[in-house]
Structure formats: structure tokens, C-alpha cells
Design a protein around this motif. Structure first.
Motif, mmCIF file in Angstrom:
data_model
loop_
_atom_site.group_PDB
_atom_site.id
_atom_site.type_symbol
_atom_site.label_atom_id
_atom_site.label_comp_id
_atom_site.label_asym_id
_atom_site.label_seq_id
_atom_site.Cartn_x
_atom_site.Cartn_y
_atom_site.Cartn_z
ATOM 1 N N GLY A 87 -2.044 10.998 -3.603
ATOM 2 C CA GLY A 87 -2.359 9.709 -2.972
ATOM 3 C C GLY A 87 -2.277 8.527 -3.918
ATOM 4 O O GLY A 87 -2.061 7.394 -3.483
ATOM 5 N N LEU A 89 -0.358 8.647 3.186
ATOM 6 C CA LEU A 89 -0.476 10.089 2.999
ATOM 7 C C LEU A 89 -1.243 10.678 4.189
ATOM 8 O O LEU A 89 -2.190 10.072 4.689
ATOM 9 C CB LEU A 89 -1.246 10.360 1.698
ATOM 10 C CG LEU A 89 -1.475 11.811 1.296
ATOM 11 C CD1 LEU A 89 -0.151 12.527 1.048
ATOM 12 C CD2 LEU A 89 -2.327 11.885 0.030
ATOM 13 N N LEU A 113 -4.502 7.352 1.961
ATOM 14 C CA LEU A 113 -4.779 8.413 2.933
ATOM 15 C C LEU A 113 -5.093 7.782 4.296
ATOM 16 O O LEU A 113 -6.046 7.017 4.438
ATOM 17 C CB LEU A 113 -5.961 9.285 2.459
ATOM 18 C CG LEU A 113 -6.282 10.499 3.335
ATOM 19 C CD1 LEU A 113 -5.093 11.456 3.429
ATOM 20 C CD2 LEU A 113 -7.492 11.258 2.789
#
Ligand code: SF4
Length: 439
Positions: A221, A229, A253
């Protein structure tokens, strides 16, 4: 003239990604892709046996190829879970198939095809765990959103599931190799990476020296150039607090998780060998929403598991109402030999299963719709990664919470992150206007 290939894929995202590899390997052999199976010189079928329906579809697709094979030179290969499970039997049952390759044999595809000339029919289904993709083979179905398989197999043996039998036990890739693959993809212009595995959050448990999945998320990440991600699929029992915290700590993320619950009754969860209770599951949902209030949560539901009473089923319905998932994928239970539940008594009739499936959808549909409607008027980040299937709209992409958004946009914006104001919510997608380009 270059020879052409056609690949038909059934099943989960793992299979879709495996097909990307098959395509890349065939391209390496000089084949070019075609969207018409009638003009293909080689047809590969990537199969799934997790449920009865995709298996039946695969057999019927293969049956239809018999006629084509009679009228022109054509190579037919079958891979995936059905190939792994049936092996030689498939060649006997359908003699027009030229080769069968198991779930661990994908990277050996060129070698297997070259064997055809010397040996005639070929069946390769050994479990050999070649985890590292061959160097230089990069699957590029989508230039901006790429998958990385971080582990293979599953150790959980849920009693309805065939995966541990056809994909083998959990084996994790080395984190350095995953990071290298991620860097290569980012250098090629990929902006979003999805880490894949049957049970990603048990990543690393089979390798003492390896980092945890939460740590892998942090390392991938934080790679420069990465914009987004995601990971798929998670088992609730392996969703740790450390992993949940990454939704707050790792900016790339995305606020989205697929967390299969399967059912809402503790009695059935036990029979399924899921190793969590309804209460454990709800606790994890609470933790996720506490750490990341905007997270979108989706799930899988199985109705009609052997012995599921009306009372058990009502608990699934009440769980749907209690959690309020962003969306669900619901299925009727079907026997998948050699999974353990095949031997369970008290099988539920097809009619009752169909009724329960309809009831599940009836409860969830308004929830999904309302969740989509909440987005109207909001400004959301969208990665425009494809042409819209709705011709008039131009391009499509996904929000960070994984909703499909169609926008009117020129092709030159393909691959860009844009801010979109949502105008309309449909049942399974959103429509909006681009406010600004973000990169
Ligand atoms: S966790 Fe259960 S359902 Fe998922 S792949 Fe493993 S055995 Fe199958």
C-alpha cells in the motif's frame, strides 16, 4: 497468418486472473486473441466446480464444441477446478478435448501444448505449486487495474466447499516477489492493485519467516505510484484487529471488503465448519465500521444447507437486516463431492431452496438500492478503467467503495482518476458527471 485463441472463463476472480495468465502465455507463443470462438485455432475453457451451475455450463459449452471440432482443425484445452477434479475422466467422457490441465499447471501451458504434437492427448493435473509466475509474463487485460495472486489453496475445509480438494492447501508467495510484481505493474501504468487468494488474510501463516497479511498490505500500500489497493477474499475468522486497522492507516487501501458470512444461524455455521459464530461476525463488522465508518461491506450467502430449518433461515434474514450489507451474492446449496456435506442428511428440497433464495433477494434488494441512492449528490473518486457497457455513456470505472459508475467522457480520460458527482442510482451501478480530473 497468426493463429488465434479464445478463452472462456467460469467462476471466481481467481479464475478470471488465471485466464489472464493463460492469455499472456498464449500471446507469448505467437497466438493472438479473438472474441469469436468460431475463428479460434485454440479454445481454452477455464472451469469452476464451486457450484453446480458453472459446472453444468462448462459441460454444455464443451458439448457444443464437438460440432466445430468435426469441421475444422481446432485444439481444445480444459483447465481450472473441473479439470483438476476430473482429469483423465474428462478426456474419456469427451474425446474431442485435446488436453486437460489442473489448477497448478497453468504456467506450464506452452510446454503442455507443445507435448500435444508428440503425445496426442495430454492430461496434467499434478499438484506441484509453481507459485511464481514465469518471468516476463505479464497479464494485461486491464492496463490500469491489475490482480496479483499472493497465495494458492485453502486449509479451511468448510463442509460445503470443494476448493481445498481442487486447489490444494494454502501456500503463500514470498512477499519480496509480490512487491517486485507490484512495482513492475506500477511502472507499466497500473494504478489499482487487487491482492488475490482463496483466503488472503491467512497469508504468510504457512511460512514462519514471512510477514503477516496486514504487514503486506502496509508494504504494498505504501509503494510510490500506487493509487489504490484492494484484497479478495477474506475469511471472517482470520480478520484480525491489526488488519482492520490498515483501513485507517494505509491511505491507498480502498474502503471496501468482501466478507462471506454464508448464513446467520450458529447451528448451521457449525455444520458448515466456518469456525466463527454469528456474534463473532457481527463483532468484526462493528470493528470495521468503527475504524472505517465509510467502508462498503459485501457478503456471500448460502441458502438450503442440509438441515437448515425455517428457524435457521430466519436468522440469516435477520442478519441481513442487522448488518445492512452494501450488496450480497446469494446461492442455493448444492452437493460438491467430495466435500463433507455431501454425506449430510436432511437435504433441503429444490423448491424450498428457490423460495429461500428469492426471500433473501427480496430482503436485500431495497437495502442495496437505498445504499446506492445514498451516493446521489456525493462527489466520489472514480478510476476510469474501461469503456462503458452502456454505449451512450462513454467510460466506466469504480469508486473506492467498489461501485461501478458510468460517465459521459472522452476515451482520452481512460486510466485517469476523476472526481464524479453522482446523479443517478440504478440497481447495480451509478451514473454521474465528471467534476475534475485528479491526476
Ligand atoms: S474458506 Fe471455506 S469456502 Fe472459502 S475456499 Fe476455503 S474451504 Fe472454501
Amino acid at each position: 497468418m497468426a493463429k488465434k485463441f479464445f478463452i472462456k472463463t467460469y467462476g471466481c476472480q481467481m479464475n478470471v486472473h488465471d485466464s489472464e495468465y493463460m492469455a499472456a502465455l498464449l500471446k507469448g507463443m505467437g497466438y493472438i486473441p479473438t472474441t469469436s470462438k468460431e475463428e479460434a485455432d485454440i479454445i481454452l475453457l477455464n472451469t469452476c466446480t464451486v457450484r453446480k451451475k458453472p459446472e453444468q455450463k462448462a459441460y454444455s459449452f464443451l458439448g457444443r464444441l464437438k460440432y466445430q471440432k468435426r469441421h475444422r482443425p481446432l485444439i481444445i484445452g480444459v483447465g481450472g477446478c473441473l479439470a483438476q477434479q476430473q482429469g483423465e475422466l474428462l478426456l474419456k467422457r469427451m474425446p474431442h478435448i485435446d488436453f486437460v490441465f489442473g489448477t497448478h499447471q497453468i504456467y506450464r501451458l506452452p510446454e503442455i501444448i507443445s507435448k500435444l504434437n508428440k503425445k496426442g492427448k495430454v492430461c496434467e493435473t499434478n499438484f506441484s505449486y509453481q507459485l511464481e509466475p514465469p518471468k516476463g509474463v505479464i497479464p494485461t487485460f486491464n492496463k490500469f487495474r491489475a490482480y496479483i495472486t499472493i497465495m494458492q489453496g485453502c486449509n479451511n475445509f468448510c463442509t460445503y466447499c470443494i476448493v481445498p480438494y481442487v486447489r490444494g492447501r494454502e501456500v503463500s508467495r514470498r512477499s519480496e516477489s509480490i512487491l517486485e510484481e507490484a512495482k513492475r505493474l506500477l511502472d507499466m501504468g497500473v494504478k489499482e492493485i487487487i491482492l488475490l487468494g482463496q483466503n488472503v488474510n491467512s497469508y504468510g501463516k504457512d511460512r514462519r519467516e514471512e510477514i503477516s497479511f496486514a504487514e503486506l498490505i502496509r508494504r504494498v500500500g505504501n509503494l510510490p505510484k500506487l493509487r489504490r489497493l484492494r484484497f479478495l477474499t477474506s475469511h471472517p475468522k482470520d480478520l484480525t484487529l491489526d488488519l482492520i486497522k490498515t483501513f485507517k492507516e494505509v491511505g491507498t487501501l480502498c474502503e471496501q471488503i468482501h466478507l462471506p458470512v454464508q448464513c446467520g444461524s450458529n447451528r448451521i455455521l457449525k455444520k458448515m465448519n466456518r469456525r466463527y459464530s454469528r456474534e463473532d461476525y457481527l463483532k468484526k463488522i462493528e470493528m470495521l465500521r468503527k475504524v472505517c465508518p465509510e467502508i462498503a461491506i459485501t457478503t456471500d450467502i448460502i441458502v438450503g444447507f442440509p438441515g437448515e430449518t425455517e428457524k435457521d433461515f430466519k436468522q440469516t434474514i435477520s442478519l441481513l437486516q442487522e448488518v445492512s450489507f452494501d450488496d450480497i451474492f446469494a446461492f442455493k446449496y448444492s452437493d460438491r463431492p467430495p466435500a463433507k456435506a455431501v454425506g449430510f442428511k436432511e437435504k433441503i428440497g429444490e423448491e424450498i431452496k428457490a423460495e429461500r433464495l428469492a426471500a433473501v433477494h427480496e430482503v436485500q434488494a431495497p437495502i442495496t438500492k437505498a445504499k446506492n441512492r445514498e451516493k446521489v449528490g456525493q462527489r466520489l473518486e472514480v478510476l476510469l478503467d474501461d469503456y462503458s457497457k452502456r454505449g451512450e455513456m462513454g467510460l466506466s470505472g469504480r469508486t473506492r467503495c467498489n461501485r461501478v459508475v458510468n460517465v459521459r467522457a472522452e476515451a482520452s480520460l481512460l486510466g485517469h482518476l476523476v472526481e464524479v458527482e453522482i446523479d443517478e442510482a440504478l440497481s447495480h451501478s451509478l451514473r454521474g458527471r465528471i467534476i475534475k480530473v485528479l491526476d
